[in-house]
Design an enzyme around this catalytic site. Sequence first.
Site, PDB file in Angstrom:
ATOM      1  N   HIS A  49     -20.114 -15.914 104.353  1.00 50.29           N
ATOM      2  CA  HIS A  49     -18.864 -15.154 104.296  1.00 50.29           C
ATOM      3  C   HIS A  49     -19.013 -13.901 105.161  1.00 50.29           C
ATOM      4  CE1 HIS A  49     -21.305 -13.390 100.953  1.00 50.29           C
ATOM      5  NE2 HIS A  49     -20.925 -12.290 101.562  1.00 50.29           N
TER       6      HIS A  49
HETATM    7  C1  T46 Z   1     -23.143 -10.525 100.229  1.00 47.58           C
HETATM    8  C2  T46 Z   1     -24.471 -11.171 100.151  1.00 47.58           C
HETATM    9  C3  T46 Z   1     -25.542 -10.427 100.904  1.00 47.58           C
HETATM   10  C4  T46 Z   1     -20.480 -10.378  90.878  1.00 47.58           C
HETATM   11  O1  T46 Z   1     -19.930 -10.653  89.804  1.00 47.58           O
HETATM   12  N1  T46 Z   1     -20.678  -9.079  91.235  1.00 47.58           N
HETATM   13  C5  T46 Z   1     -21.272  -8.719  92.393  1.00 47.58           C
HETATM   14  O2  T46 Z   1     -21.438  -7.509  92.660  1.00 47.58           O
HETATM   15  C6  T46 Z   1     -21.693  -9.764  93.281  1.00 47.58           C
HETATM   16  C7  T46 Z   1     -22.353  -9.408  94.603  1.00 47.58           C
HETATM   17  C8  T46 Z   1     -21.491 -11.064  92.916  1.00 47.58           C
HETATM   18  N2  T46 Z   1     -20.903 -11.369  91.729  1.00 47.58           N
HETATM   19  C9  T46 Z   1     -20.761 -12.769  91.328  1.00 47.58           C
HETATM   20  C10 T46 Z   1     -19.838 -13.602  92.199  1.00 47.58           C
HETATM   21  C11 T46 Z   1     -20.421 -14.998  92.074  1.00 47.58           C
HETATM   22  O3  T46 Z   1     -19.906 -15.632  90.928  1.00 47.58           O
HETATM   23  O4  T46 Z   1     -22.043 -13.391  91.430  1.00 47.58           O
HETATM   24  C12 T46 Z   1     -21.925 -14.742  91.854  1.00 47.58           C
HETATM   25  C13 T46 Z   1     -22.768 -15.019  93.090  1.00 47.58           C
HETATM   26  O5  T46 Z   1     -22.175 -14.323  94.229  1.00 47.58           O
HETATM   27  P1  T46 Z   1     -22.143 -14.959  95.702  1.00 47.58           P
HETATM   28  O6  T46 Z   1     -22.029 -16.437  95.601  1.00 47.58           O
HETATM   29  O7  T46 Z   1     -21.076 -14.227  96.470  1.00 47.58           O
HETATM   30  O8  T46 Z   1     -23.600 -14.587  96.239  1.00 47.58           O
HETATM   31  P2  T46 Z   1     -24.148 -14.623  97.748  1.00 47.58           P
HETATM   32  O9  T46 Z   1     -25.614 -14.519  97.655  1.00 47.58           O
HETATM   33  O10 T46 Z   1     -23.584 -15.762  98.508  1.00 47.58           O
HETATM   34  O11 T46 Z   1     -23.556 -13.274  98.420  1.00 47.58           O
HETATM   35  C14 T46 Z   1     -23.977 -12.023  97.924  1.00 47.58           C
HETATM   36  C15 T46 Z   1     -22.785 -11.072  97.800  1.00 47.58           C
HETATM   37  O12 T46 Z   1     -21.779 -11.681  96.973  1.00 47.58           O
HETATM   38  C16 T46 Z   1     -22.165 -10.755  99.141  1.00 47.58           C
HETATM   39  O13 T46 Z   1     -21.264  -9.680  99.030  1.00 47.58           O
HETATM   40  O14 T46 Z   1     -22.804  -9.932 101.234  1.00 47.58           O
HETATM   41  O15 T46 Z   1     -24.929 -11.435  98.814  1.00 47.58           O
END
Ligand code: T46
Length: 133
Positions: A49
């Site tokens: 993303h």
């Molecule tokens: C990014 C990269 C480096 C939350 O509830 N609160 C939060 O502050 C974050 C970051 C995530 N979440 C929830 C949303 C999803 O249900 O945690 C779950 C996993 O998040 P995501 O699939 O977006 O994780 P990554 O590793 O793909 O991305 C993360 C960050 O979301 C993003 O902002 O830049 O790490």
Amino acid sequence: MNQKMIKLKCHVNDKGSLISLESGKNIPFDIKRVYYIFGVKDEVRRGFHAHKSLDQVLVCTSGSCKVLTDDGRNKENYELNSPVLGLHIGAMLWHEMFDFSQDCVLMVLASDFYDESDYVRDYSEFIAKIKKT
Ligand code: T46
């Protein structure tokens, strides 16, 4: 490119090492949120993303991982393998994290609270937005 590696000053003495992260000093924005990623299984890639306006700094406080950045024109690969390295990722930069070591703890400092509406999770939508700028 809207990203930059930051070398963080490390205070080393006979007790060990200490790194301090300060808004507007070695971190180029006001920190509103900190989260960390760990226990990533082999071969898993995360991210996929861009953020519309969020600024972030990624630091591997333990272990290592790699980060691909893509501004729609150029792709770069970075390795975060030391707590003294921070990768600043600005707005509208597609990013993916991969090759996590088993002991990796990836800490992320963010300029704003969690907001799903700030994410662009579809690559073709990301490219379309870049072309408009
Ligand atoms: C990014 C990269 C480096 C939350 O509830 N609160 C939060 O502050 C974050 C970051 C995530 N979440 C929830 C949303 C999803 O249900 O945690 C779950 C996993 O998040 P995501 O699939 O977006 O994780 P990554 O590793 O793909 O991305 C993360 C960050 O979301 C993003 O902002 O830049 O790490």
